[in-house]
Design a protein around this motif. Structure first.
Motif, short mmCIF file in Angstrom:
data_model
loop_
_atom_site.label_atom_id
_atom_site.label_comp_id
_atom_site.label_asym_id
_atom_site.label_seq_id
_atom_site.Cartn_x
_atom_site.Cartn_y
_atom_site.Cartn_z
N UNK A 400 -14.91 -6.46 -9.72
CA UNK A 400 -14.36 -5.59 -10.75
C UNK A 400 -15.26 -5.32 -11.93
N UNK A 401 -16.26 -6.18 -12.15
CA UNK A 401 -17.14 -5.97 -13.27
C UNK A 401 -16.39 -5.84 -14.58
N UNK A 402 -16.61 -4.75 -15.29
CA UNK A 402 -15.97 -4.53 -16.59
C UNK A 402 -14.57 -3.94 -16.46
N UNK A 403 -14.08 -3.76 -15.24
CA UNK A 403 -12.81 -3.05 -15.06
C UNK A 403 -11.63 -3.98 -14.86
N UNK A 404 -11.90 -5.21 -14.44
CA UNK A 404 -10.85 -6.19 -14.32
C UNK A 404 -10.50 -6.76 -15.70
N UNK A 405 -9.31 -7.34 -15.77
CA UNK A 405 -8.96 -8.12 -16.96
C UNK A 405 -9.96 -9.27 -17.07
N UNK A 406 -10.49 -9.62 -18.28
CA UNK A 406 -10.14 -9.05 -19.57
C UNK A 406 -10.96 -7.80 -19.90
N UNK A 407 -10.29 -6.81 -20.48
CA UNK A 407 -10.97 -5.62 -20.94
C UNK A 407 -11.60 -5.92 -22.30
N UNK A 671 -11.41 -17.89 -19.32
CA UNK A 671 -11.37 -17.23 -18.02
C UNK A 671 -10.08 -16.50 -17.83
N UNK A 672 -9.54 -16.53 -16.62
CA UNK A 672 -8.33 -15.80 -16.29
C UNK A 672 -7.55 -16.58 -15.25
N UNK A 673 -6.24 -16.49 -15.32
CA UNK A 673 -5.40 -17.10 -14.30
C UNK A 673 -4.65 -16.00 -13.55
N UNK A 674 -4.77 -16.03 -12.24
CA UNK A 674 -4.02 -15.09 -11.42
C UNK A 674 -2.66 -15.70 -11.12
N UNK A 675 -1.61 -15.08 -11.60
CA UNK A 675 -0.26 -15.62 -11.45
C UNK A 675 0.51 -14.74 -10.48
N UNK A 676 0.98 -15.31 -9.39
CA UNK A 676 1.75 -14.55 -8.42
C UNK A 676 3.00 -15.34 -8.07
N UNK A 677 4.14 -14.76 -8.37
CA UNK A 677 5.43 -15.38 -8.08
C UNK A 677 6.02 -14.71 -6.85
N UNK A 678 6.34 -15.51 -5.85
CA UNK A 678 7.00 -15.01 -4.64
C UNK A 678 8.43 -15.51 -4.62
N UNK A 679 9.37 -14.62 -4.37
CA UNK A 679 10.77 -15.02 -4.30
C UNK A 679 11.50 -14.15 -3.29
N UNK A 680 12.69 -14.56 -2.93
CA UNK A 680 13.49 -13.84 -1.93
C UNK A 680 14.38 -12.82 -2.62
N UNK A 681 14.21 -11.57 -2.29
CA UNK A 681 15.03 -10.51 -2.88
C UNK A 681 16.43 -10.57 -2.29
N UNK A 682 17.45 -10.34 -3.11
CA UNK A 682 18.82 -10.31 -2.58
C UNK A 682 19.06 -9.06 -1.75
N UNK A 683 20.13 -9.08 -1.00
CA UNK A 683 20.51 -7.91 -0.23
C UNK A 683 19.71 -7.77 1.05
N UNK A 684 19.88 -6.62 1.69
CA UNK A 684 19.25 -6.34 2.97
C UNK A 684 18.28 -5.17 2.84
N UNK A 685 17.06 -5.40 3.22
CA UNK A 685 16.06 -4.33 3.26
C UNK A 685 16.19 -3.59 4.58
N UNK A 686 16.28 -2.27 4.50
CA UNK A 686 16.39 -1.44 5.70
C UNK A 686 15.03 -0.83 6.00
N UNK A 687 14.60 -0.98 7.24
CA UNK A 687 13.36 -0.36 7.71
C UNK A 687 13.70 0.44 8.96
N UNK A 688 13.42 1.72 8.92
CA UNK A 688 13.71 2.61 10.05
C UNK A 688 12.42 3.29 10.48
#
Length: 883
Positions: A400-407, A671-688
């Motif tokens: 990312x060079x100068x384009x990633x956080x931190x700007x 530096x920088x910390x990459x924070x990624x939270x994964x969780x289960x979405x409620x309801x039903x996802x429909x894929x057609x």
């Protein structure tokens, strides 16, 4: 389903080499080689890789070839197999110059989506039918599409971009495969089948070169059978120089790869009833990330300060809110562009604007497998598949060079002694080892075809990561006014080494480090009842138990194993991962042969992806499995004297517990910390969706193909709780819950592929000239679950002209030449667009006592979207010597 019983032992390789070039579920050979005939149907038992051959002389010369697949754990005719499958055979892989799985990202198989994780070549994101995880890069996170090599499941997405060896075919099984293939195949499975030893001396040497400093060489040699033992050797070398130059002297450029690999396979046949295949492979892939360039500047018309904060109205012309949400309590500070920074959203930059430190990443993969098949009787074959594999990764990503956080906020305070830091260097290590054992019983009893088995899989993965700043900006000041800047590397990762951590992160402030052990146990069975010649009813089920135990070693540079940090660890809400899940995945298929060449089926199938925990969170936040139920109807037909073939599938899927991600980057002083939270979405996802493949051979030598995939999805709105902060970054104590929209990544609504192949013989010899052209279209897609910001649509054209079968007058020795080009029209499109620097409020933290996810709305540093372009046009020449 109709099958052929074996009566003579003839090498499967001799039968299918050059024939299994299926594409989009159909065969692709333009002409039949009289030495490589295939029967109309396939054997009921894939005993030792042999099949009877009964050439037919009463078929039209332009008839399409039979494609053999092993999706049901037995060799069957693709057309009579009631599953939506696309197959790309050896010749089609060669025509498209496919050297690794990443080369399939052009959309040649419209339902299969392949992309890099972030900008890196070292880990691939693979999806089918909208089952595409954003970050299966985590040790305790699973893929949604299973990848197999010769029946062995590959547990990590790391190392998947290693160079392909001598591949007979790639089968893409679409839809849940939870019964026969198991967990983590809820979207489907990619099954890679290697060419087996033939026991007949022969082989080929290939080599070539092209633009961007590319070259490749390979050898594939079969040795004569000796004492019932056949051995095959495969070796590959693949190289491409950087596609984007790095201006910093002595540092690697962007987008290069250097792949090497060796495979040794042996087949032992002590009797006609027993076949034992053992294979060992080792491969190395050195690579650098693709360059992430600045695509635009302040695309959402954000205004600095509190003007974007509720309850003030959003300024006219501004869209400075997080896309996909109704959360408007955000603000942004728009930064000026650094001198020398280039804004280019139209075309891949061949030279980066600012040079940065960049090393080559390394992916080392290795493994050994043993497949034993014992044909006990005509009704039963017993099999054992044993495998041990591993992958070691050292990742260096400064794309990312100068384009990633931190700007950088360039002011007069950015001095030689105190430069303003930028260029987030993402360094990480990963070590994975896996062992698997599968037993199968496959056979036929009267009207019943059956498969039953037991499966065990264990995997241990450890990883660590750090993201220091690697460059400093120094302001050029004239009479108190900043008039320019210079840039230089700054010291990073200068601390002591830690024996618990890998080489890529040693000496750095540690973003995260974790270890996890996974075990999976399963029993499965599938039975097809054939009460008549036309009707086939299949019932199947798989019972699985999954265990995961994992823990954080470091997070935010806090050593979780140090007793002195126990109080701080407790405040983070940390809990080790210790979970067990069980699932039963049933399957029902009713298939009916409307004629010898017309087949229809209705299918109900289920699958699931195991749960896990996010090592990118300080509390090691866990999440549960997601489950899919799929309803599908399909139609397969050969018609017009088998000169035309049509395969159509229509499906709908219900996905519960969808694993969705909130991804952010948090700047710190060092530096920088990459924070990624994964969780289960409620309801039903429909894929057609709808999938259609058509192959047409109007005349001898000419084959036309068309494939299309339509995918539509809807994830119900997800309640997300945000913590509000002032413009100074101080918590207000106020919390807001909004209903946020989430998306499925890298999944186009519409995707299509067209291909034309023509082969014309030269004189009376075996020589011929071949022409291949394919065009692949994909509608724009999302990159992140939580943003509706889209990538670009794409249209990629590939071509090849080759002269084959040139006899050298010495036995079977032949020579072939080819001219090829990928992305023939040199189209440029953004396949990954990151809005992290163009939107305010992009940080997430967990807060004790607050349900779900909490977002910190602070004053962001806004510049613009950055992203990655596809590969530019590549072309070259190659030659193959066959003996």
């Amino acid at each position: 389903m109709k099958f052929i019983r074996s009566s003579h032992s003839v090498s499967l390789l001799a039968l299918t080499a050059g024939m299994l070039m299926g594409f989009g579920g159909v065969a692709q050979a333009a002409n039949k080689d009289p030495n490589h005939e295939v029967t109309k149907e396939a054997s009921a038992l894939p005993n030792d890789g042999s099949r009877s051959v009964e050439p037919s002389d009463d078929l039209p010369p332009a008839e399409l070839d039979v494609v053999v697949v092993t999706a049901t754990k037995r060799e069957t005719n693709l057309q009579s197999t009631p599953i939506s499958i696309s197959v790309m055979g050896a010749k089609m892989l060669a025509e498209r110059k496919v050297q690794s799985l990443l080369d399939l990202s052009d959309g040649g198989l419209p339902s299969l989506r392949v992309a890099t994780f972030e900008a890196r070549q070292s880990a691939l994101t693979i999806g089918i039918r909208g089952i595409v995880p954003l970050d299966a890069n985590q040790p305790a996170r699973e893929q949604g599409v299973g990848v197999y090599i010769d029946g062995v499941y590959l547990g990590r997405q790391h190392g998947l971009n290693a160079g392909l060896f001598d591949i007979e075919r790639v089968e893409v099984l679409k839809g849940p495969q939870g019964t026969l293939f198991g967990r983590n195949t809820e979207g489907g499975a990619v099954s890679i089948v290697s060419k087996a030893p033939t026991g007949v001396y022969g082989g080929r040497f290939s080599g070539g070169f092209g633009n961007i400093g590319s070259y490749n060489a390979s050898f594939h040699v079969d040795l004569d059978e000796w004492n019932n033992l056949s051995i095959k050797l495969d070796g590959i070398v693949q190289n491409q120089d950087a596609i984007t130059k790095n201006p910093l002297q002595g540092e690697a450029g962007f987008g290069l790869f250097r792949r090497e690999g060796l495979r040794v396979a042996a087949r032992w046949r002590p009797s006609d009833q027993i076949t034992n295949d053992i294979a060992y492979d080792v491969a190395s892939d050195r690579n650098t990330p693709f360059y992430s360039q600045l695509l635009n500047y302040n695309p959402n018309n954000c205004l600095s300060g509190g003007t974007n904060l509720a309850p003030l109205p959003i300024p006219a012309g501004s869209t400075c809110v997080t896309p996909g949400t109704d959360f408007v309590g955000s603000q942004g500070t728009v930064r000026k562009l650094l001198p020398d920074v280039v804004v280019n959203g139209k075309k891949l930059m061949r030279t980066a604007d600012i040079g940065v430190p960049q090393k080559e990443s390394t992916d080392d993969t290795f493994g050994i497998s043993n497949t034993l098949k014992w044909r006990v009787s005509s009704e039963l074959e017993l099999r054992s598949i044993t495998a041990w594999r591993g992958v070691d990764v050292q990742q260096y990503d400064n794309s990312g060079g100068a384009h990633r956080i931190p700007v950088v906020n360039l002011t007069a305070t950015c001095t030689q002694t105190s430069p303003c830091p930028f260029a987030r260097y993402s360094n990480a290590d990963l070590k994975q080892r896996q062992f698997s054992q599968e037993f199968q019983a496959v056979g036929t009893l009267g009207q019943f075809d059956y498969v039953a088995g037991l499966y065990y899989f264990t995997e241990k993965v450890s990883d660590d990561a750090t993201t220091p700043n690697s460059m400093g900006a120094i302001a050029i000041v004239d009479q108190g006014v900043v008039t320019g800047a210079t840039y230089r590397p700054i010291a990073f990762c200068t601390g002591p080494s830690n024996p618990k951590l890998g080489a890529a992160v040693n000496g750095c402030s540690i973003d995260r480090a974790s270890t996890v052990t996974s075990r999976s146990y399963a029993a499965f069975s599938q039975v097809t009842w054939n009460p008549s010649e036309a009707l086939h009813i299949t019932l199947g089920g798989r019972y699985t138990t999954d265990e995961k135990k994992g823990r954080l070693l470091f997070s935010r540079n806090l050593n979780y194993d140090d007793p002195a940090n126990a109080a701080a660890v407790a405040r983070n809400g940390y809990k080790p991962l210790d979970k067990t899940w069980t699932r039963f995945n049933p399957l029902v298929i009713v298939a009916y042969d409307l004629g010898d060449q017309i087949h229809a089926y209705a299918k109900y199938a289920t699958g699931y992806r195991a749960g896990g925990a996010s090592s990118r969170t300080s509390n090691y936040q866990s999440f549960n499995p997601e489950d899919v139920k799929s309803y599908e109807v399909g139609f397969k037909a050969d018609f017009w004297d088998r000169r035309a073939r049509a395969n159509i599938a229509v499906y709908t899927m219900d996905r519960k517990g969808s694993q969705v991600d909130l991804s952010t980057v948090q700047p710190t002083a060092t530096g920088n910390f990459n924070n990624l939270v994964t969780f289960n979405a409620p309801g039903t996802t429909k894929i057609n969706g709808v999938e259609a493949d058509l192959t047409f051979r109007p005349i001898e030598g000419l084959t036309l193909n068309a494939s299309y995939a339509y995918t539509d999805f809807d994830i119900p709105l997800v309640p997300v709780t945000y913590q509000e902060f002032t413009s100074a970054g101080v918590a207000t104590g106020k919390f807001t819950t909004v209903n946020q929209k989430f998306y499925i990544v890298f999944t186009p609504r519409n995707a299509a592929s067209l291909a034309v192949d023509y082969e014309s013989p030269i004189g009376s010899s075996n020589a011929s000239i071949k022409y291949h052209l394919d065009a692949n279209y994909s509608e724009a897609t999302q990159t992140f679950d939580q943003f509706d910001t889209k990538n670009d649509e794409s249209l990629i054209v590939n071509g090849r002209i080759s002269l084959t079968g040139i006899s050298l007058g010495r036995g079977d020795q032949e020579l072939s030449f080819g001219l090829w080009s990928r992305n023939l029209l040199d189209e440029h499109y953004v396949y990954r667009r990151d809005p992290s620097n163009s939107l305010p409020s992009v940080q997430t933290n967990a807060v004790t006592g607050v349900p779900n996810i909490v977002r910190v709305a602070n004053n962001g540093n806004i510049m613009g979207d950055y992203g990655n372009f596809n590969m530019p046009r590549t072309f070259g020449i190659d030659a193959t010597f066959k003996f």
